[in-house]
Design a protein around this motif. Structure first.
Motif, PDB file in Angstrom:
ATOM      1  N   HIS A  42      26.963  44.543  74.883  1.00 28.87           N
ATOM      2  CA  HIS A  42      25.646  43.339  74.910  1.00 28.87           C
ATOM      3  C   HIS A  42      24.569  44.022  74.492  1.00 28.87           C
ATOM      4  N   GLU A  45      22.017  44.803  77.713  1.00 28.32           N
ATOM      5  CA  GLU A  45      22.550  45.449  78.988  1.00 28.32           C
ATOM      6  C   GLU A  45      23.446  46.769  78.630  1.00 28.32           C
ATOM      7  N   TYR A  47      26.613  47.435  77.981  1.00 26.60           N
ATOM      8  CA  TYR A  47      27.797  46.793  77.970  1.00 26.60           C
ATOM      9  C   TYR A  47      27.784  45.855  79.383  1.00 26.60           C
ATOM     10  N   VAL A  48      28.780  44.903  79.537  1.00 27.54           N
ATOM     11  CA  VAL A  48      28.735  43.989  80.484  1.00 27.54           C
ATOM     12  C   VAL A  48      30.292  43.796  80.901  1.00 27.54           C
ATOM     13  N   THR A  64      32.117  36.422  80.030  1.00 28.78           N
ATOM     14  CA  THR A  64      31.146  37.292  80.348  1.00 28.78           C
ATOM     15  C   THR A  64      30.235  36.561  81.246  1.00 28.78           C
ATOM     16  N   GLY A  67      26.182  36.162  76.783  1.00 22.75           N
ATOM     17  CA  GLY A  67      26.124  36.905  75.241  1.00 22.75           C
ATOM     18  C   GLY A  67      27.195  36.714  74.671  1.00 22.75           C
ATOM     19  N   GLU A  68      27.026  36.782  73.425  1.00 17.83           N
ATOM     20  CA  GLU A  68      28.234  36.828  72.298  1.00 17.83           C
ATOM     21  C   GLU A  68      28.966  38.022  72.488  1.00 17.83           C
ATOM     22  N   VAL A  69      30.102  38.129  72.114  1.00 23.18           N
ATOM     23  CA  VAL A  69      31.286  39.026  72.112  1.00 23.18           C
ATOM     24  C   VAL A  69      31.606  39.532  70.545  1.00 23.18           C
TER      25      VAL A  69
END
Length: 93
Positions: A42, A45, A47-48, A64, A67-69
């Motif tokens: 992310h 952050e 990591y989410v 999630t 956000g985009e992956v």
């Protein structure tokens, strides 16, 4: 030596480095599926947490909190949160 005695070496910081017994028991009893629980990179952050919803022809759909992956990484079970010995973890990133 006992785990609590080992934590004494960390002095005042010890309560912040280890969860309470109640929190550790709750974490061990949380439902966890190692095949669907992942960490997702992310932008803000780092990591989410995410959950794999489907896999199809090399494409993975992950839900999630936002956000985009771009990348996904396997997640360790909640019982390993704040574990003192990282060698016990299943996945290291």
């Amino acid at each position: 030596s006992t785990p609590d005695a080992d934590m004494a070496a960390f002095g005042e910081a010890a309560p912040y480095l280890r969860k309470s017994e109640k929190e550790r028991i709750e974490a061990q009893n949380k439902p966890f599926d190692a095949k669907t629980c992942v960490f997702v990179v992310h932008a803000k952050e780092s990591y989410v947490k995410g959950k794999i919803e489907s896999k199809d022809a090399g494409k993975v759909t992950v839900k999630t909190e936002g956000g985009e992956v771009d990348q996904i990484f396997s997640m360790n079970p909640p019982k390993y949160d704040k574990i003192e010995d990282m060698a016990m973890m299943t996945h290291l990133h």
